[in-house]
Design a protein around this motif. Structure first.
Motif, PDB file in Angstrom:
ATOM      1  N   LYS A  21       0.848  -1.211   0.000  1.00  0.00           N
ATOM      2  CA  LYS A  21       0.000   0.000   0.000  1.00  0.00           C
ATOM      3  C   LYS A  21       0.878   1.253   0.000  1.00  0.00           C
ATOM      4  O   LYS A  21       1.901   1.294   0.716  1.00  0.00           O
ATOM      5  N   SER A 188       5.622  -4.960  10.638  1.00  0.00           N
ATOM      6  CA  SER A 188       7.038  -4.591  10.742  1.00  0.00           C
ATOM      7  C   SER A 188       7.550  -4.541  12.178  1.00  0.00           C
ATOM      8  O   SER A 188       8.622  -5.033  12.488  1.00  0.00           O
ATOM      9  N   GLY A 205       5.158  -4.232   5.678  1.00  0.00           N
ATOM     10  CA  GLY A 205       5.235  -3.137   4.722  1.00  0.00           C
ATOM     11  C   GLY A 205       6.507  -2.333   4.858  1.00  0.00           C
ATOM     12  O   GLY A 205       7.486  -2.541   4.136  1.00  0.00           O
TER      13      GLY A 205
HETATM   14  C1  LIG Z   1      -0.237  -1.371   6.759  1.00  0.00           C
HETATM   15  C2  LIG Z   1      -0.616  -2.697   7.290  1.00  0.00           C
HETATM   16  C3  LIG Z   1       0.370  -3.652   7.582  1.00  0.00           C
HETATM   17  C4  LIG Z   1       1.867  -3.404   7.421  1.00  0.00           C
HETATM   18  O1  LIG Z   1       2.309  -2.455   8.343  1.00  0.00           O
HETATM   19  P1  LIG Z   1       3.883  -2.103   8.453  1.00  0.00           P
HETATM   20  O2  LIG Z   1       4.003  -1.499   9.798  1.00  0.00           O
HETATM   21  O3  LIG Z   1       4.158  -1.131   7.357  1.00  0.00           O
HETATM   22  O4  LIG Z   1       4.623  -3.358   8.316  1.00  0.00           O
HETATM   23  C5  LIG Z   1      -0.048  -4.901   8.035  1.00  0.00           C
HETATM   24  N1  LIG Z   1      -1.359  -5.188   8.203  1.00  0.00           N
HETATM   25  C6  LIG Z   1      -2.321  -4.282   7.952  1.00  0.00           C
HETATM   26  C7  LIG Z   1      -3.748  -4.689   8.169  1.00  0.00           C
HETATM   27  C8  LIG Z   1      -1.995  -3.016   7.503  1.00  0.00           C
HETATM   28  O5  LIG Z   1      -2.966  -2.129   7.257  1.00  0.00           O
END
Ligand SMILES: *Cc1c(COP(=O)(O)O)cnc(C)c1O
Length: 217
Positions: A21, A188, A205
């Motif tokens: 995303k 993360s 992410g």
């Molecule tokens: C954005 C998101 C993630 C990843 O988050 P990071 O901290 O960037 O790794 C995982 N799960 C969901 C549901 C998210 O919205």
């Protein structure tokens, strides 16, 4: 960083979902060429665009709040909807999957975090939800497991506590639904704690795509 996380996960039998995303198609392609096939998005519009422009063998996961009126736009190609949190949404996925002659893998999102902002079924609703969904005998939805997020906090005891709560709910649901085997928890900041507490799918992410600074240990 991707290589290290990928190795860490595969050594433990954990599936790594790259949360793409807000990140560019070029960034996704780079990872794809390193062998990453599973990517997750949380906005329907962005997902549709990326799906149209990127290789067709990418497995797209949906991890955001999904409005029922938007299911039709992704039902033809989505590999897994991880954020199922109502019967109404289940019925719409069933309908759209059927129209597309597909069976769609789904995870039930469970809210174990304390924040009001997080979506998901309340742990107290799960038993009833499972009974209702089994009664419906849906044939175009495959309930594969649970997805959850921990509270956004520095206090790792809270995170650990929430993940172990989710793991307990997972075991209970697994005993009632034969197709259940996936526990999607860990991002993360907390994926190692999640894996230590029974996660077998992590959604990462920023640690992969950059954005914020995290220390890998
Ligand atoms: C954005 C998101 C993630 C990843 O988050 P990071 O901290 O960037 O790794 C995982 N799960 C969901 C549901 C998210 O919205």
């Amino acid at each position: 960083m991707f290589e290290e996380i990928n190795k860490f996960c595969s050594q433990r039998g954990v599936q790594l979902i790259a949360v793409s995303k807000t990140h560019s198609q070029e960034a996704i392609l780079q990872l794809y060429h390193k062998g990453q096939v599973d990517f997750a998005e949380n906005k329907v519009q962005e997902l549709i665009q990326k799906h149209e422009n990127l290789p067709s063998d990418i497995h797209w996961h949906f991890i955001g709040h999904l409005q029922t009126n938007k299911v039709k736009y992704i039902a033809g190609f989505i590999a897994m909807i991880q954020s199922v949190d109502s019967l109404k949404l289940c019925l719409e996925i069933e309908k759209q999957a059927s129209l597309n002659h597909r069976v769609i893998d789904c995870l039930l999102q469970v809210k174990v975090a304390k924040e009001d902002s997080k979506y998901g079924l309340d742990p107290s609703e799960i038993d009833e939800f499972i009974e209702e969904i089994l009664d419906l005998k849906l044939t175009h939805i495959n309930i594969r497991g649970l997805m959850g997020m921990s509270t956004f906090t520095e206090d790792m005891d809270i995170v650990r506590e929430e993940f172990s709560q989710l793991k307990m709910i997972f075991e209970k649901v697994k005993s009632k639904i034969p197709t259940v085997g996936i526990l999607s928890m860990g991002m993360s900041s907390d994926y190692q704690i999640a894996i230590a507490n029974g996660s077998n799918m992590v959604r990462i992410g920023s640690l992969i795509f950059g954005d914020r600074n995290y220390n890998f240990s």
